[in-house]
Structures are given as structure tokens and as C-alpha cells.
Write a protein that holds these residues in place. Structure first.
Motif, PDB file in Angstrom:
ATOM      1  N   THR A 126       2.671   8.719   6.003  1.00 36.74           N
ATOM      2  CA  THR A 126       1.685   7.638   5.975  1.00 36.74           C
ATOM      3  C   THR A 126       2.258   6.416   5.269  1.00 36.74           C
ATOM      4  OG1 THR A 126      -0.220   9.106   6.059  1.00 36.74           O
ATOM      5  CG2 THR A 126      -0.574   6.948   5.089  1.00 36.74           C
ATOM      6  N   LEU A 127       2.933   6.648   4.134  1.00 37.82           N
ATOM      7  CA  LEU A 127       3.486   5.519   3.393  1.00 37.82           C
ATOM      8  C   LEU A 127       4.476   4.757   4.260  1.00 37.82           C
ATOM      9  CD1 LEU A 127       3.999   6.910  -0.219  1.00 37.82           C
ATOM     10  CD2 LEU A 127       2.266   5.323   0.635  1.00 37.82           C
ATOM     11  N   PHE A 128       5.310   5.488   4.978  1.00 40.24           N
ATOM     12  CA  PHE A 128       6.317   4.822   5.800  1.00 40.24           C
ATOM     13  C   PHE A 128       5.684   4.077   6.982  1.00 40.24           C
ATOM     14  CE2 PHE A 128       9.305   5.041   9.451  1.00 40.24           C
ATOM     15  CZ  PHE A 128      10.216   4.100   8.991  1.00 40.24           C
ATOM     16  N   PHE A 129       4.928   4.779   7.798  1.00 44.18           N
ATOM     17  CA  PHE A 129       4.432   4.161   9.031  1.00 44.18           C
ATOM     18  C   PHE A 129       3.368   3.094   8.765  1.00 44.18           C
ATOM     19  CE2 PHE A 129       6.220   8.104  10.848  1.00 44.18           C
ATOM     20  CZ  PHE A 129       7.062   7.514  11.777  1.00 44.18           C
ATOM     21  N   CYS A 130       2.529   3.320   7.760  1.00 48.17           N
ATOM     22  CA  CYS A 130       1.481   2.326   7.485  1.00 48.17           C
ATOM     23  C   CYS A 130       2.054   1.056   6.868  1.00 48.17           C
ATOM     24  CB  CYS A 130       0.392   2.902   6.595  1.00 48.17           C
ATOM     25  SG  CYS A 130      -0.625   4.105   7.447  1.00 48.17           S
ATOM     26  N   SER A 131       3.044   1.207   5.990  1.00 50.93           N
ATOM     27  CA  SER A 131       3.610  -0.009   5.407  1.00 50.93           C
ATOM     28  C   SER A 131       4.403  -0.777   6.467  1.00 50.93           C
ATOM     29  CB  SER A 131       4.476   0.325   4.196  1.00 50.93           C
ATOM     30  OG  SER A 131       5.543   1.165   4.567  1.00 50.93           O
ATOM     31  N   LEU A 132       5.054  -0.034   7.362  1.00 50.97           N
ATOM     32  CA  LEU A 132       5.801  -0.694   8.435  1.00 50.97           C
ATOM     33  C   LEU A 132       4.849  -1.471   9.349  1.00 50.97           C
ATOM     34  CD1 LEU A 132       8.740  -0.857   9.532  1.00 50.97           C
ATOM     35  CD2 LEU A 132       8.175   1.048  11.037  1.00 50.97           C
ATOM     36  N   ALA A 133       3.759  -0.835   9.729  1.00 46.89           N
ATOM     37  CA  ALA A 133       2.793  -1.505  10.603  1.00 46.89           C
ATOM     38  C   ALA A 133       2.105  -2.653   9.864  1.00 46.89           C
ATOM     39  CB  ALA A 133       1.748  -0.502  11.116  1.00 46.89           C
ATOM     40  N   GLY A 134       1.786  -2.424   8.585  1.00 45.12           N
ATOM     41  CA  GLY A 134       1.162  -3.481   7.789  1.00 45.12           C
ATOM     42  C   GLY A 134       2.086  -4.687   7.692  1.00 45.12           C
ATOM     43  N   PHE A 135       3.370  -4.426   7.515  1.00 42.48           N
ATOM     44  CA  PHE A 135       4.382  -5.489   7.495  1.00 42.48           C
ATOM     45  C   PHE A 135       4.395  -6.220   8.835  1.00 42.48           C
ATOM     46  CE2 PHE A 135       8.966  -6.259   8.587  1.00 42.48           C
ATOM     47  CZ  PHE A 135       9.144  -7.380   7.810  1.00 42.48           C
ATOM     48  N   GLY A 136       4.341  -5.469   9.911  1.00 46.91           N
ATOM     49  CA  GLY A 136       4.324  -6.078  11.241  1.00 46.91           C
ATOM     50  C   GLY A 136       3.135  -7.008  11.425  1.00 46.91           C
ATOM     51  N   PHE A 137       1.950  -6.526  11.024  1.00 45.27           N
ATOM     52  CA  PHE A 137       0.749  -7.348  11.188  1.00 45.27           C
ATOM     53  C   PHE A 137       0.722  -8.541  10.241  1.00 45.27           C
ATOM     54  CE2 PHE A 137      -1.358  -3.606  13.271  1.00 45.27           C
ATOM     55  CZ  PHE A 137      -1.706  -4.263  14.434  1.00 45.27           C
ATOM     56  N   ALA A 138       1.324  -8.372   9.065  1.00 43.19           N
ATOM     57  CA  ALA A 138       1.217  -9.424   8.059  1.00 43.19           C
ATOM     58  C   ALA A 138       2.243 -10.536   8.262  1.00 43.19           C
ATOM     59  CB  ALA A 138       1.373  -8.817   6.663  1.00 43.19           C
ATOM     60  N   MET A 139       3.442 -10.212   8.711  1.00 42.63           N
ATOM     61  CA  MET A 139       4.544 -11.155   8.637  1.00 42.63           C
ATOM     62  C   MET A 139       4.997 -11.734   9.969  1.00 42.63           C
ATOM     63  SD  MET A 139       5.560 -11.912   5.643  1.00 42.63           S
ATOM     64  CE  MET A 139       4.563 -11.587   4.219  1.00 42.63           C
ATOM     65  N   TYR A 140       4.409 -11.329  11.042  1.00 45.28           N
ATOM     66  CA  TYR A 140       4.840 -11.847  12.342  1.00 45.28           C
ATOM     67  C   TYR A 140       3.668 -12.495  13.065  1.00 45.28           C
ATOM     68  CZ  TYR A 140       8.961  -8.911  11.761  1.00 45.28           C
ATOM     69  OH  TYR A 140      10.102  -8.337  11.297  1.00 45.28           O
ATOM     70  N   ASN A 141       4.007 -13.509  13.866  1.00 44.07           N
ATOM     71  CA  ASN A 141       3.033 -14.020  14.818  1.00 44.07           C
ATOM     72  C   ASN A 141       3.427 -13.478  16.174  1.00 44.07           C
ATOM     73  OD1 ASN A 141       1.185 -15.723  13.468  1.00 44.07           O
ATOM     74  ND2 ASN A 141       2.933 -17.048  12.994  1.00 44.07           N
ATOM     75  N   PHE A 142       2.542 -12.702  16.761  1.00 46.12           N
ATOM     76  CA  PHE A 142       2.886 -12.217  18.096  1.00 46.12           C
ATOM     77  C   PHE A 142       1.633 -12.162  18.941  1.00 46.12           C
ATOM     78  CE2 PHE A 142       1.333  -7.939  17.130  1.00 46.12           C
ATOM     79  CZ  PHE A 142       1.528  -7.854  15.760  1.00 46.12           C
ATOM     80  N   ARG A 143       1.897 -12.080  20.227  1.00 50.08           N
ATOM     81  CA  ARG A 143       0.805 -12.077  21.184  1.00 50.08           C
ATOM     82  C   ARG A 143      -0.103 -10.888  20.965  1.00 50.08           C
ATOM     83  NH1 ARG A 143       1.229 -13.068  27.539  1.00 50.08           N
ATOM     84  NH2 ARG A 143      -0.819 -13.982  27.495  1.00 50.08           N
TER      85      ARG A 143
END
Lengths: 282, 326
Positions: free
Chosen positions: A91-108
Motif C-alpha cells: 500500500t505504501l508503495f503503490f499509493c504513494s506512487l499514484a498519489g505522486f502521479g495525481f499530485a505532480m503531473y498534468n494529464f488528460r
């Protein structure tokens, strides 16, 4: 709160009343835990004798022996720990990775996809119990711990918590700077972001570990053999016997709860703040 | 400022390396968020839709996998005509109200008192109240199982003792209560649930109270508002968004109560004590005791829709002005 300008008698009275109320409520809250530890040290006949024990007895050891005799106690304990550990680490790995994705990128579709993540929180867990059991049955994962930790690897709560924290704690400039220095996107996550979000990882880890440690309903239907069941499930089965060894059950319960109490004693502040920070925005 | 500079640099130096990093930047986020979506599709959405499909099928494990039989609405009509379902639904709603409402009626004033009278020990006291929330529901139900014992159970002894008090005694029964009868188990369950979740709600309300600006209270105090008036006209209205959030969680949780009744009733000896059977226990028995998977799926969907309706009603009541929470 406002400090009263003068400490009047009535305000002092209110304060004393408040303390009395809080102490009384606190004792009511603690009492069942206290009796759990006390009963763990008594035999069945003492627990239901008159008066019931209110101080520790000397039968903890014999209660423990009964546990070892009736159930694969340490095996179940290990299963509980293993399941909680696997769920927490993934959970720590996948959730932080996804949270990073949602927080730091602008994507469609970013907002829509995040909306889907949040919407899954509204689906009642119990709704899926039966089809989930059938799916696990169909792919042959009955009696295997991965049936319980693989589906729990990337939960919506964790992604939400991580995204909130990363948005507020990490400047985008830092990520840009790392890019200029030649970091790959994954390296940015692994080497820059992950070390900086340690406090949030700590909270999410605690929440996840506690939740996984206490799992019951799904473990109860997926784990059919004694060797694969977790401690809450095998303790429950002890209750079914005709001559219920309540002292032994209380000893097992105390040993199940004790690690959580210890963890909570060490990290109560962080846990409580982390749990409410998602709910309240300042 | 720095942001623009770095963007310019990226644009200003094209090359193979740059193209690779642009490609990465474009697709990396999708890869990072993909585990959630893959797991959700496989272990969340697919089983949900599958259970919807199943609710129109007759199937029991001995039929063999894949040998479904379409029965239309039969599972639903069976569920709706089963008195046991209505009994379970009544129990669930009763429990939902009598274990849900007290939680909030205690938690809101409790949070206010903690905030008012404590400063140094605030975290410690809140942590004490919060302890039951982190404890396994199974452990809690097992502990209460001993406390509720009819003869010499701690709870009955306390009641017997209170009985000797003037005034209070008149309100209490003077005999040992058998908590595990069909009529009484509901009260026992409600007590356990209130005990377990009041601290969680207190924590939620406390965090909301702490977020209320102090100058509001100061202004009110200057205008001569009493503590009660401050609570009534400042704290309560500003707690509304949190009430919406906390009540939503209570509804969703209470409508699915399973572990506490399951363990307190020793695996759901519900033929003897139908008073304690919740809808989820009824669903569990339909699936794993009577092996009627299709019917169980229909129960799950009825419950899902019911939770949706209740959440919507809660939205109507508390939702307005609940913008601060999402």
C-alpha cells in the motif's frame, strides 16, 4: 478557546465538572480493556464467579497453554502479521506512487480519474464479499494469503491521503529541478519525493497496518484451513466449543490487541492527526 | 519565476534525450496510477457487476462453475417475501439508529468539553477515547461477551449495584438481565457499537472545533454570550460540514454491521436469537450456510441501494453548506 478575563466561581465549577465528566467517560472507555487483561489471567470458573475478578490472577500461563493446545496459535499470529505487513508495504508503495502521479503531473482525464478513485470509497465493502469469494475461488487463490493482500495493494484512502500530502508538501519546482539534473520520472519519485513524504507514509502505514491486522469478514470466508487463518478468525472459532475456555480466549485476545496498543501508545498523535487531516481541510 | 525558466530550458534544448524525457513525462503518470485501476477493475468493479448479474441467476456451488440459471427477479421476490429479511432489515435500522444517534449526541459535547477544559492533556485524553476504534471488532465482541454474562457478568453486577441507589434504582430492572435473548441482544449490540465508535466521532468533531477561528468566540464573549450560547450559535452551526461527513460514515458503517453481531451471537446463532441478525449476517448465511449465491447477491444489492438512499437523505439534511468537507 477564550480565556475568561476573571476566573469566576461558576467558570471554575464548569471546569471541574468538565474534568469529572472526562475522567468518568475515560474510565468507561478503558474498563473493557482492563477486564480483558484481568480475565486473561483467570480461569473460567473465576471469571464468572462472584464477585468477578477485578485484579490480576495467576492463570495466564495455563490459559496460554490451553491456547497452544486448541489452536495453532503462533501460526495464526504469524499469518496475521504477514498479511498486515504485506498489505502495508505494498500500500505504501503503490499509493504513494499514484498519489505522486495525481499530485505532480498534468494529464488528460486527471480530474475524472481522481473522481473515480474517490467514488470507490462509497462502495460498501460487504457488497463485494460474495462475488469476491467466487472470484478468488475461480482463480484458485482460496487458502492463500495473496488472495487478501493483492487486492488491497492500492486503496483509494491511501491514494487520497498521499495526493493531499504531496500537493501541500512538495513544490513542483523541486521536481522540475530534478528533471533538469537528468532524473527519470520514477527516480524523481523514488529519490526525491519518497524521502520527503516520510511523515505521511508513517501515518498511512499505521492506518493500513491496524486495518489489516483487524481484518475478519473476508479472511473468514477465504481462509478455510486452520493453518491459513489469522488470529481474530481462530479466536472466534474457540467460542464455538461447548465448554468455552473464556480465560484462554481472553488471553488470546489480549495478545492480539497488545501490539496495537503498543504501536498506538508510541504514535497516537501522528495517527490521530493523519486520520483527520483528510477529513478536515484548514 | 523558476518554473518558467526551467520550461524554457527544456524547450530550448531538443534532442533524443529530451524526446525520451517528454515521452516519459507524458506517460509516466498513467503508469503510476495504473495499479489502482487494474486492481479496482479486477477485484472491485468486476465482482460488483458480477454480483448484479448473479442476482438474476440461480446458482449454488454444487451446480458446478458456469452452470447458471436465469431466474429473472425471483431472487428479489424471494428476498422481499422472506419474513427473515424484513426482521433483519428492521434489526439493522433499529441498530443503526440506536447505536448511531447516541454516538453523535455524546461525541459533539465531549469534543467541546475536551476543547474547553484541556490544553496539555488534550492529545492523551483524546487518545484514550480513541482506543476502541483501533481495536479489532472481533476482540471487542469477545471481551463484551464475557462482560454481558447473565450470572456475575460485570455489566449485570454494575446494574445490580446501581439498583441500590435511590431514584436511579427505580428505573432499572432488579433482576439479572439475560442479554443474549432475542429481545435484549439489540441493546447489548448498540452499547458495544456506541462504545467502539464514539471516540472516532469525538476525534472528528474535535478537529473541526479546533479549526473554528478563535476571534469568533472572542467577539461573542465581548458581546456577553455565555458558554452555552457560544456552543449553540457558533460551534454547532460551524460543525455542520463535519456532521455531514461523520453521519455519512456512521450510516455506511452501521448499515453493514457484521463482525460485532456475528461474534457476539457466536457465529450468528440467529435461529435462536433473530433479534440480533443484521442484513449482512442474513446475506452471509444465505451465501455460506444455505449456499444460495444468487439470492445472497440480491440481498447485497438491496442493501447497496438502501445505503445509497440513506446517504442521499443525509445529504439533503446536512449537505447544504457542507462545502468545507469533501
Amino acid at each position: 478557546m477564550v480565556k475568561p478575563k476573571k476566573t469566576s466561581a461558576s467558570s471554575l465549577l464548569l471546569r471541574m465538572g468538565g474534568y469529572a465528566l472526562l475522567i468518568f467517560g475515560g474510565l468507561l472507555t478503558i474498563a473493557p480493556f482492563y477486564f480483558m487483561f484481568v480475565f486473561a489471567t483467570h480461569q473460567r470458573s473465576e471469571i464468572f464467579g462472584f464477585p468477578p475478578p477485578i485484579w490480576f490472577g495467576e492463570h495466564f500461563w495455563s490459559n496460554y497453554q490451553i491456547l497452544l493446545q486448541k489452536i495453532p496459535f503462533w501460526r495464526a499470529y504469524w499469518n496475521t502479521f504477514y498479511l498486515a505487513f504485506m498489505i502495508t508495504i505494498t500500500t505504501l508503495f503503490f499509493c504513494s506512487l499514484a498519489g505522486f502521479g495525481f499530485a505532480m503531473y498534468n494529464f488528460r482525464w486527471r480530474e475524472q480519474l481522481f473522481g473515480v478513485v474517490l467514488a470507490t470509497l462509497l462502495i460498501p465493502a460487504i457488497l463485494n464479499l460474495i462475488p469476491f469469494y467466487l472470484l478468488i475461488y475461480q482463480i484458485g487463490w482460496i487458502n492463500t494469503p495473496k488472495a487478501l493482500w493483492v487486492p488491497a495493494m492500492a486503496g483509494a484512502v491511501g491514494i487520497f491521503m498521499m495526493r493531499q500530502y504531496i500537493v501541500s508538501a512538495i513544490p513542483k519546482e523541486l521536481v522540475d529541478a530534478a528533471r533538469i539534473d537528468g532524473c527519470s520520472e520514477f527516480q524523481i519519485y523514488w529519490r526525491i519525493v519518497l524521502p520527503l513524504i516520510r511523515p505521511a507514509l508513517g501515518t498511512l502505514g499505521l492506518v493500513t497496518f491496524i486495518g489489516a491486522w483487524n481484518k475478519f469478514a473476508d479472511v473468514n470466508v477465504i481462509m478455510r484451513t486452520q493453518e491459513t487463518k489469522t488470529l481474530p478468525v481462530v479466536l472466534r472459532t474457540l467460542q464455538g466449543a461447548t465448554d468455552v475456555e473464556w480465560g484462554a480466549i481472553m488471553a488470546g485476545t489480549a495478545l492480539l490487541v497488545a501490539p496495537l496498543l503498543l504501536v498506538f501508545a508510541l504514535a497516537a498523535r501522528q495517527l490521530m492527526e493523519g486520520l483527520t487531516s483528510g477529513a478536515v481541510k484548514n | 519565476m523558476r518554473k518558467t525558466v526551467s520550461r524554457l530550458e527544456i524547450r530550448g534544448s531538443p534532442g533524443v534525450g529530451m524526446r525520451w524525457s517528454n515521452f516519459q513525462r507524458r506517460y509516466a503518470p498513467y503508469i503510476f496510477i495504473s495499479p489502482f485501476f487494474i486492481l479496482f477493475l479486477v477485484f472491485g468493479l468486476y465482482p460488483s457487476l458480477f454480483s448484479l448479474y448473479m442476482s438474476f441467476q440461480a446458482w449454488t456451488p454444487s451446480d458446478g462453475w458456469g452452470r447458471w440459471k436465469f431466474v429473472g427477479l425471483e431472487n428479489y421476490t424471494f428476498t422481499f417475501t422472506d419474513p427473515m429479511f424484513w426482521r433483519s432489515l428492521w434489526n439493522t435500522v433499529w441498530l443503526g439508529v440506536f447505536s448511531g444517534v447516541p454516538q453523535h449526541l455524546i461525541a459533539i459535547p465531549l469534543a467541546f468539553v475536551i476543547h474547553m477544559v484541556l490544553s496539555r492533556f488534550k492529545t492523551f485524553v483524546t487518545a484514550v477515547y480513541f482506543l476502541p476504534y483501533i481495536t479489532s471488532s472481533v476482540a471487542i465482541a469477545l471481551i463484551f461477551n464475557t462482560l454481558f454474562a447473565t450470572h456475575n457478568g460485570v455489566i449485570n453486577l454494575v446494574i445490580a449495584h446501581l439498583n441500590t441507589w435511590p431514584l436511579l434504582g427505580a428505573l432499572l430492572p432488579d433482576q439479572n438481565i439475560n442479554w443474549f435473548t432475542s429481545a435484549n441482544i439489540k441493546y447489548a449490540l448498540a452499547l458495544v457499537v456506541v462504545w467502539q465508535f464514539t471516540g472516532w466521532n469525538t476525534l472528528l468533531y474535535l478537529s473541526a472545533i479546533q479549526a473554528i477561528p478563535k476571534d469568533l468566540y472572542e467577539a461573542a464573549a465581548v458581546d456577553g454570550a455565555s458558554r452555552w450560547q457560544q456552543f449553540r450559535y457558533i460551534t454547532l452551526p460551524l460543525l455542520r460540514p463535519m456532521m455531514f461527513f461523520a453521519v455519512s460514515l456512521t450510516i455506511i458503517g452501521n448499515m453493514q454491521l457484521f463482525e460485532q453481531p456475528f461474534v457476539l451471537l457466536n457465529g450468528g446463532a440467529s435461529t435462536a436469537t433473530p433479534g440480533g441478525q443484521t442484513v449482512t449476517m442474513y446475506m452471509y448465511r444465505t451465501a455460506f450456510e444455505w449456499l444460495e449465491m444468487g439470492t445472497a447477491a440480491s440481498i447485497a444489492w438491496i442493501l447497496f441501494i438502501l445505503i445509497g438512499v440513506l446517504t442521499y437523505l443525509n445529504n439533503l439534511i446536512f449537505g447544504r453548506g457542507a462545502r468545507g468537507v469533501d
